[in-house]
Design a protein around this motif. Structure first.
Motif, PDB file in Angstrom:
ATOM      1  N   TYR A 193       2.276   9.949   1.827  1.00 39.90           N
ATOM      2  CA  TYR A 193       1.556   9.227   1.270  1.00 39.90           C
ATOM      3  C   TYR A 193       1.991   7.852   2.060  1.00 39.90           C
ATOM      4  O   TYR A 193       3.351   7.662   2.322  1.00 39.90           O
ATOM      5  CB  TYR A 193       1.832   8.751  -0.036  1.00 39.90           C
ATOM      6  CG  TYR A 193       1.333   9.989  -0.965  1.00 39.90           C
ATOM      7  CD1 TYR A 193      -0.045  10.185  -1.334  1.00 39.90           C
ATOM      8  CD2 TYR A 193       2.088  11.329  -1.391  1.00 39.90           C
ATOM      9  CE1 TYR A 193      -0.609  11.199  -2.197  1.00 39.90           C
ATOM     10  CE2 TYR A 193       1.721  12.046  -1.955  1.00 39.90           C
ATOM     11  CZ  TYR A 193       0.371  12.194  -2.455  1.00 39.90           C
ATOM     12  OH  TYR A 193      -0.243  13.099  -3.050  1.00 39.90           O
ATOM     13  N   PRO A 194       1.401   6.842   2.398  1.00 39.90           N
ATOM     14  CA  PRO A 194      -0.079   6.859   2.085  1.00 39.90           C
ATOM     15  C   PRO A 194      -0.782   7.831   3.197  1.00 39.90           C
ATOM     16  O   PRO A 194      -0.324   8.320   4.257  1.00 39.90           O
ATOM     17  CB  PRO A 194      -0.757   5.392   2.698  1.00 39.90           C
ATOM     18  CG  PRO A 194       0.457   4.816   3.416  1.00 39.90           C
ATOM     19  CD  PRO A 194       1.782   5.666   3.095  1.00 39.90           C
ATOM     20  N   ILE A 216     -10.392   4.138  -1.390  1.00 40.19           N
ATOM     21  CA  ILE A 216      -8.794   4.166  -1.657  1.00 40.19           C
ATOM     22  C   ILE A 216      -8.365   2.775  -1.899  1.00 40.19           C
ATOM     23  O   ILE A 216      -7.610   2.491  -2.758  1.00 40.19           O
ATOM     24  CB  ILE A 216      -8.273   4.841  -0.468  1.00 40.19           C
ATOM     25  CG1 ILE A 216      -8.887   6.278  -0.156  1.00 40.19           C
ATOM     26  CG2 ILE A 216      -6.823   5.032  -0.757  1.00 40.19           C
ATOM     27  CD1 ILE A 216      -8.498   7.104  -1.634  1.00 40.19           C
ATOM     28  N   SER A 240       2.212   6.301  -7.183  1.00 38.53           N
ATOM     29  CA  SER A 240       0.809   7.057  -8.086  1.00 38.53           C
ATOM     30  C   SER A 240       0.087   7.991  -7.296  1.00 38.53           C
ATOM     31  O   SER A 240      -0.831   8.509  -7.705  1.00 38.53           O
ATOM     32  CB  SER A 240      -0.262   5.853  -8.561  1.00 38.53           C
ATOM     33  OG  SER A 240       0.222   4.874  -9.268  1.00 38.53           O
ATOM     34  N   SER A 284       1.017   3.862  -3.236  1.00 33.32           N
ATOM     35  CA  SER A 284       0.348   5.230  -2.836  1.00 33.32           C
ATOM     36  C   SER A 284       1.255   6.280  -3.135  1.00 33.32           C
ATOM     37  O   SER A 284       0.935   7.226  -3.837  1.00 33.32           O
ATOM     38  CB  SER A 284      -0.137   5.148  -1.176  1.00 33.32           C
ATOM     39  OG  SER A 284      -0.919   4.356  -0.816  1.00 33.32           O
ATOM     40  N   GLN A 313      -8.864   1.623  -5.357  1.00 33.40           N
ATOM     41  CA  GLN A 313      -7.945   1.831  -6.375  1.00 33.40           C
ATOM     42  C   GLN A 313      -6.378   1.345  -6.388  1.00 33.40           C
ATOM     43  O   GLN A 313      -5.901   0.852  -7.293  1.00 33.40           O
ATOM     44  CB  GLN A 313      -7.721   3.475  -5.926  1.00 33.40           C
ATOM     45  CG  GLN A 313      -8.638   4.494  -6.431  1.00 33.40           C
ATOM     46  CD  GLN A 313      -8.426   5.984  -6.141  1.00 33.40           C
ATOM     47  OE1 GLN A 313      -7.252   6.224  -6.795  1.00 33.40           O
ATOM     48  NE2 GLN A 313      -9.060   6.573  -5.321  1.00 33.40           N
ATOM     49  N   LEU A 314      -6.000   1.161  -5.036  1.00 35.87           N
ATOM     50  CA  LEU A 314      -4.718   0.346  -4.911  1.00 35.87           C
ATOM     51  C   LEU A 314      -5.064  -1.016  -5.140  1.00 35.87           C
ATOM     52  O   LEU A 314      -3.909  -1.542  -5.827  1.00 35.87           O
ATOM     53  CB  LEU A 314      -4.300   0.437  -3.308  1.00 35.87           C
ATOM     54  CG  LEU A 314      -4.197   1.776  -2.925  1.00 35.87           C
ATOM     55  CD1 LEU A 314      -3.853   1.754  -1.283  1.00 35.87           C
ATOM     56  CD2 LEU A 314      -2.885   2.392  -3.465  1.00 35.87           C
ATOM     57  N   LEU A 342      -4.350  -1.138  -8.951  1.00 36.22           N
ATOM     58  CA  LEU A 342      -3.037  -0.962  -9.461  1.00 36.22           C
ATOM     59  C   LEU A 342      -2.171  -2.302  -8.944  1.00 36.22           C
ATOM     60  O   LEU A 342      -1.358  -2.631  -9.877  1.00 36.22           O
ATOM     61  CB  LEU A 342      -2.085   0.058  -8.457  1.00 36.22           C
ATOM     62  CG  LEU A 342      -2.639   1.651  -8.980  1.00 36.22           C
ATOM     63  CD1 LEU A 342      -2.124   2.632  -8.046  1.00 36.22           C
ATOM     64  CD2 LEU A 342      -2.211   1.897 -10.410  1.00 36.22           C
ATOM     65  N   ILE A 356      -1.499   8.277  -4.578  1.00 35.97           N
ATOM     66  CA  ILE A 356      -3.063   8.182  -4.400  1.00 35.97           C
ATOM     67  C   ILE A 356      -3.408   8.827  -2.930  1.00 35.97           C
ATOM     68  O   ILE A 356      -2.841   8.443  -1.935  1.00 35.97           O
ATOM     69  CB  ILE A 356      -3.363   6.541  -4.254  1.00 35.97           C
ATOM     70  CG1 ILE A 356      -3.127   5.669  -5.568  1.00 35.97           C
ATOM     71  CG2 ILE A 356      -4.877   6.369  -3.914  1.00 35.97           C
ATOM     72  CD1 ILE A 356      -3.719   6.291  -6.536  1.00 35.97           C
ATOM     73  N   ASP A 357      -4.300   9.891  -2.976  1.00 37.43           N
ATOM     74  CA  ASP A 357      -4.524  10.604  -1.699  1.00 37.43           C
ATOM     75  C   ASP A 357      -5.811   9.865  -1.038  1.00 37.43           C
ATOM     76  O   ASP A 357      -6.644   9.197  -1.638  1.00 37.43           O
ATOM     77  CB  ASP A 357      -5.160  11.889  -2.250  1.00 37.43           C
ATOM     78  CG  ASP A 357      -4.015  12.974  -2.882  1.00 37.43           C
ATOM     79  OD1 ASP A 357      -2.873  13.181  -2.201  1.00 37.43           O
ATOM     80  OD2 ASP A 357      -4.268  13.334  -3.832  1.00 37.43           O
ATOM     81  N   LYS A 410       0.770  -1.139   0.000  1.00 37.82           N
ATOM     82  CA  LYS A 410       0.083  -0.006   0.318  1.00 37.82           C
ATOM     83  C   LYS A 410       0.794   1.283   0.161  1.00 37.82           C
ATOM     84  O   LYS A 410       0.633   2.225  -0.758  1.00 37.82           O
ATOM     85  CB  LYS A 410      -0.976   0.041   1.341  1.00 37.82           C
ATOM     86  CG  LYS A 410      -1.930  -0.936   1.039  1.00 37.82           C
ATOM     87  CD  LYS A 410      -2.823  -1.049   2.433  1.00 37.82           C
ATOM     88  CE  LYS A 410      -4.056  -1.940   2.395  1.00 37.82           C
ATOM     89  NZ  LYS A 410      -4.804  -2.107   3.652  1.00 37.82           N
ATOM     90  N   PRO A 461      -5.548   4.564   3.136  1.00 38.17           N
ATOM     91  CA  PRO A 461      -5.999   3.144   2.502  1.00 38.17           C
ATOM     92  C   PRO A 461      -7.179   2.341   3.074  1.00 38.17           C
ATOM     93  O   PRO A 461      -7.456   1.429   2.569  1.00 38.17           O
ATOM     94  CB  PRO A 461      -4.549   2.575   2.572  1.00 38.17           C
ATOM     95  CG  PRO A 461      -3.516   3.600   2.630  1.00 38.17           C
ATOM     96  CD  PRO A 461      -4.121   4.531   3.452  1.00 38.17           C
TER      97      PRO A 461
END
Length: 356
Positions: A219-220, A160, A149, A146, A163-164, A167, A151-152, A142, A155
């Protein structure tokens, strides 16, 4: 960077720098990998290694684990924390023996049906030990994804996490999935750490969005913080004339489920009533230094009370739910603060000498 390029560069890095000499990477089979994956949940590799080695020496197979007494399993787990992991290992081993003829399941779905195994852990076992390919998404992965990419968000939020997962599935190759799985876990554990990540050594840092923005520490996303509530309890260290301490076995579910612990009371005003009901007479309580034990969702403030009995108990103990603890002579699954208190008593020689 394309999906295939991400995995290629990560595998090239793993070939040169990945960890390949960990105990569970030797004589690989699903059982050995499974035990390691469970132990490594929320626990660092350096902490796990000695526990893993002792556990495998005692329980080298699912059959051996299934046949073991849960007290023996919990005794070897004492100090690792999150004891539900050990109870689920024991239950799952029994399921493997009773419902799968002792053969470890070979598909992610069937593996995930075992107690205590989620989607990511099942995928790791399947990829590393069963020759398959399935995406994993543990804490290290994660963090890597995160950051890479940008990823805001935390997790732990469903959107969220989804999305992970997308990926993770896109990057996981069909070939060399076992090495890739180990590689991305290693990357998160050794270079893409929570603090002070070594981006200059990272094989996928060229396209890392967090690095490009200089925002690796963002991040994360962090879990929204809440003030932990505080609970209080009095733990009784009741010592008999032989220098033994009274322990009680906790219920199989809940905090410290199935472990041996000290008797607990809400107030020191209840001590005399408890002693009268348990040992048949009243002793003198001496308050020891208080301590705090923190769980994930609350603090527990513990006030230990040391009570030396002046004569033998006159009450009958509650079968297998109570016992007198003899220190190092017994191997029991103990709650962490209980073990700390008992060790402290032993180190300070507060256990009395056996009476002649």
């Amino acid at each position: 960077m394309s999906d295939s390029d991400f995995s290629r560069r990560l595998l090239n890095w793993f070939d040169q720098h990945g960890r390949k000499d960990l105990p569970w990477q030797q004589d690989i089979n699903p059982y050995r990998v499974w035990v390691s994956e469970i132990m490594l949940q929320q626990t660092q590799v350096t902490t796990v290694i000695p526990y893993y080695q002792r556990f495998m020496a005692r329980f080298p197979s699912a059959e051996a684990l299934a046949q073991a007494d849960i007290d023996d399993v919990l005794a070897l787990w004492t100090g690792l924390g999150y004891y539900a992991r050990a109870r689920n290992l024991h239950k799952a081993a029994q399921t493997i023996v009773n419902e799968h003829n002792g053969e470890f399941p070979q598909t992610p779905e069937t593996i995930a049906s075992l107690p205590g195994i989620g989607r990511s852990t099942a995928a790791a076992i399947f990829s590393i030990a069963c020759g398959g390919s399935a995406a994993i998404l543990d804490g290290n992965v994660k963090r890597v994804l995160s950051r890479h990419s940008a990823i805001d968000g935390w997790p732990g939020k469903r959107e969220i996490e989804q999305q992970l997962w997308q990926l993770a599935e896109a990057y996981t190759p069909q070939q060399r999935a076992a090495d890739y799985t180990q590689a991305i876990m290693d990357l998160g554990a050794t270079l893409c750490r929570r603090s002070k990540p070594e981006c200059d050594r990272c094989p996928v840092s060229d396209d890392c969005k967090a690095k490009a923005m200089g925002r690796q520490s963002d991040y994360p996303g962090k879990k929204p913080r809440k003030a932990l509530p505080v609970k209080t309890t009095h733990m009784l260290l009741i010592e008999n004339l032989q220098g033994e301490i009274l322990l009680e076995k906790r219920p199989s579910s809940g905090i410290w489920g199935g472990l041996w612990s000290l008797p607990e009371l809400d107030s020191d005003g209840d001590i005399d009533d408890y002693l009268d009901a348990t040992v048949g007479h009243i002793g003198v309580a001496e308050a020891l230094s208080p301590m705090r034990h923190t769980f994930s969702h609350y603090h527990l403030d513990i006030q230990p009370q040391h009570i030396r009995l002046q004569r033998e108990p006159t009450r009958i103990m509650e079968g297998t739910r109570q016992l007198w603890y003899k220190g190092g002579q017994q191997q029991l699954g103990l709650a962490a603060p209980v073990k700390k208190l008992l060790d402290s008593l032993l180190q300070n020689d507060l256990f009395t000498e056996p009476q002649p």
